[in-house]
Design a protein around this motif. Structure first.
Motif, PDB file in Angstrom:
ATOM      1  N   ALA A 189      20.669   9.108  -9.879  1.00  0.00           N
ATOM      2  CA  ALA A 189      20.752   8.574 -11.242  1.00  0.00           C
ATOM      3  C   ALA A 189      21.961   9.156 -11.963  1.00  0.00           C
ATOM      4  O   ALA A 189      22.716   8.442 -12.627  1.00  0.00           O
ATOM      5  N   GLY A 190      22.184  10.458 -11.829  1.00  0.00           N
ATOM      6  CA  GLY A 190      23.332  11.093 -12.463  1.00  0.00           C
ATOM      7  C   GLY A 190      24.646  10.597 -11.888  1.00  0.00           C
ATOM      8  O   GLY A 190      25.603  10.332 -12.627  1.00  0.00           O
ATOM      9  N   ALA A 191      24.717  10.453 -10.564  1.00  0.00           N
ATOM     10  CA  ALA A 191      25.944   9.981  -9.914  1.00  0.00           C
ATOM     11  C   ALA A 191      26.258   8.547 -10.330  1.00  0.00           C
ATOM     12  O   ALA A 191      27.416   8.220 -10.613  1.00  0.00           O
ATOM     13  N   LEU A 192      25.249   7.682 -10.388  1.00  0.00           N
ATOM     14  CA  LEU A 192      25.465   6.296 -10.808  1.00  0.00           C
ATOM     15  C   LEU A 192      25.912   6.220 -12.260  1.00  0.00           C
ATOM     16  O   LEU A 192      26.810   5.456 -12.607  1.00  0.00           O
ATOM     17  N   SER A 193      25.283   7.015 -13.100  1.00  0.00           N
ATOM     18  CA  SER A 193      25.634   7.024 -14.513  1.00  0.00           C
ATOM     19  C   SER A 193      27.090   7.456 -14.704  1.00  0.00           C
ATOM     20  O   SER A 193      27.848   6.824 -15.443  1.00  0.00           O
ATOM     21  N   THR A 194      27.499   8.504 -14.012  1.00  0.00           N
ATOM     22  CA  THR A 194      28.878   8.987 -14.113  1.00  0.00           C
ATOM     23  C   THR A 194      29.857   7.948 -13.583  1.00  0.00           C
ATOM     24  O   THR A 194      30.889   7.679 -14.202  1.00  0.00           O
ATOM     25  N   TRP A 195      29.549   7.334 -12.439  1.00  0.00           N
ATOM     26  CA  TRP A 195      30.437   6.329 -11.855  1.00  0.00           C
ATOM     27  C   TRP A 195      30.583   5.125 -12.785  1.00  0.00           C
ATOM     28  O   TRP A 195      31.687   4.625 -12.986  1.00  0.00           O
ATOM     29  N   LEU A 196      29.482   4.676 -13.369  1.00  0.00           N
ATOM     30  CA  LEU A 196      29.537   3.511 -14.245  1.00  0.00           C
ATOM     31  C   LEU A 196      30.377   3.741 -15.492  1.00  0.00           C
ATOM     32  O   LEU A 196      30.942   2.797 -16.038  1.00  0.00           O
ATOM     33  N   GLN A 197      30.468   4.979 -15.948  1.00  0.00           N
ATOM     34  CA  GLN A 197      31.254   5.267 -17.147  1.00  0.00           C
ATOM     35  C   GLN A 197      32.741   4.998 -16.940  1.00  0.00           C
ATOM     36  O   GLN A 197      33.470   4.839 -17.903  1.00  0.00           O
ATOM     37  N   THR A 198      33.182   4.918 -15.694  1.00  0.00           N
ATOM     38  CA  THR A 198      34.589   4.651 -15.408  1.00  0.00           C
ATOM     39  C   THR A 198      34.820   3.188 -15.034  1.00  0.00           C
ATOM     40  O   THR A 198      35.917   2.818 -14.652  1.00  0.00           O
ATOM     41  N   ARG A 199      33.794   2.356 -15.124  1.00  0.00           N
ATOM     42  CA  ARG A 199      33.888   0.953 -14.707  1.00  0.00           C
ATOM     43  C   ARG A 199      33.387   0.041 -15.814  1.00  0.00           C
ATOM     44  O   ARG A 199      32.735   0.456 -16.747  1.00  0.00           O
ATOM     45  N   ARG A 200      33.624  -1.220 -15.635  1.00  0.00           N
ATOM     46  CA  ARG A 200      33.081  -2.246 -16.519  1.00  0.00           C
ATOM     47  C   ARG A 200      32.058  -3.095 -15.769  1.00  0.00           C
ATOM     48  O   ARG A 200      31.652  -4.134 -16.227  1.00  0.00           O
ATOM     49  N   ALA A 201      31.677  -2.639 -14.619  1.00  0.00           N
ATOM     50  CA  ALA A 201      30.750  -3.399 -13.773  1.00  0.00           C
ATOM     51  C   ALA A 201      29.319  -3.267 -14.273  1.00  0.00           C
ATOM     52  O   ALA A 201      28.964  -2.342 -14.993  1.00  0.00           O
ATOM     53  N   ARG A 202      28.516  -4.204 -13.859  1.00  0.00           N
ATOM     54  CA  ARG A 202      27.071  -4.181 -14.102  1.00  0.00           C
ATOM     55  C   ARG A 202      26.428  -4.295 -12.730  1.00  0.00           C
ATOM     56  O   ARG A 202      26.814  -5.128 -11.920  1.00  0.00           O
ATOM     57  N   ILE A 203      25.455  -3.426 -12.431  1.00  0.00           N
ATOM     58  CA  ILE A 203      24.835  -3.450 -11.110  1.00  0.00           C
ATOM     59  C   ILE A 203      23.327  -3.596 -11.221  1.00  0.00           C
ATOM     60  O   ILE A 203      22.720  -3.291 -12.240  1.00  0.00           O
ATOM     61  N   SER A 204      22.762  -4.074 -10.130  1.00  0.00           N
ATOM     62  CA  SER A 204      21.318  -4.182 -10.002  1.00  0.00           C
ATOM     63  C   SER A 204      20.870  -3.105  -9.024  1.00  0.00           C
ATOM     64  O   SER A 204      21.467  -2.949  -7.956  1.00  0.00           O
ATOM     65  N   VAL A 205      19.838  -2.358  -9.389  1.00  0.00           N
ATOM     66  CA  VAL A 205      19.307  -1.305  -8.535  1.00  0.00           C
ATOM     67  C   VAL A 205      17.853  -1.630  -8.237  1.00  0.00           C
ATOM     68  O   VAL A 205      17.068  -1.879  -9.154  1.00  0.00           O
ATOM     69  N   GLU A 206      17.503  -1.648  -6.950  1.00  0.00           N
ATOM     70  CA  GLU A 206      16.131  -1.940  -6.546  1.00  0.00           C
ATOM     71  C   GLU A 206      15.546  -0.747  -5.801  1.00  0.00           C
ATOM     72  O   GLU A 206      16.193  -0.181  -4.932  1.00  0.00           O
ATOM     73  N   PHE A 207      14.337  -0.390  -6.165  1.00  0.00           N
ATOM     74  CA  PHE A 207      13.582   0.629  -5.450  1.00  0.00           C
ATOM     75  C   PHE A 207      12.737  -0.115  -4.426  1.00  0.00           C
ATOM     76  O   PHE A 207      11.909  -0.938  -4.787  1.00  0.00           O
ATOM     77  N   VAL A 208      12.968   0.133  -3.135  1.00  0.00           N
ATOM     78  CA  VAL A 208      12.339  -0.628  -2.063  1.00  0.00           C
ATOM     79  C   VAL A 208      11.356   0.254  -1.304  1.00  0.00           C
ATOM     80  O   VAL A 208      11.681   1.394  -0.948  1.00  0.00           O
TER      81      VAL A 208
END
Length: 120
Positions: free
Chosen positions: A66-85
């Protein structure tokens, strides 16, 4: 072991590879990240985007992701979908869409990846 699948909802297709590289550099995910081709839907033209799949072990790996995704997203304008499988059945247990400029979606992501924790 839990399986987390991520796909881009919008943004540059190279963002998915950037995220894979970002996560591979994190000790907790080295060797646990792979890209998987996604089957195109009936309305898709050509091949479908790939999915980034991360195998989570125990011991707080969800909070690290969660922390890694949050940090990575702050440098992008992308929107991603995350699924817990569910790893045994392959069934999607929960899905959340996240983007960098939406603090609530990051809280939702953290709650998704760290079951049993209350997020303020």
């Amino acid at each position: 072991m839990a399986l987390i699948n991520m796909s881009l909802l919008d943004g540059n297709p190279s963002d998915l590879y950037s995220l894979a590289d970002w996560l591979q550099r994190t000790d907790d995910f080295r060797g646990r990240v792979r890209t998987v081709p996604r089957q195109p839907g009936p309305e898709d033209m050509g091949s479908a985007m790939e999915i980034l799949s991360v195998a989570l072990g125990s011991g707080g790996a969800g909070a690290v992701l969660a922390g890694a995704l949050s940090t990575w997203l702050q440098t992008r304008r992308a929107r991603i979908s995350v699924e817990f499988v569910e790893s045994d059945t392959g069934e999607t247990v929960r899905r959340v869409e996240i983007e960098a400029n939406n603090a609530e979606s990051v809280k939702d992501l953290y709650a998704l990846l760290t079951p049993g924790r209350v997020v303020p």
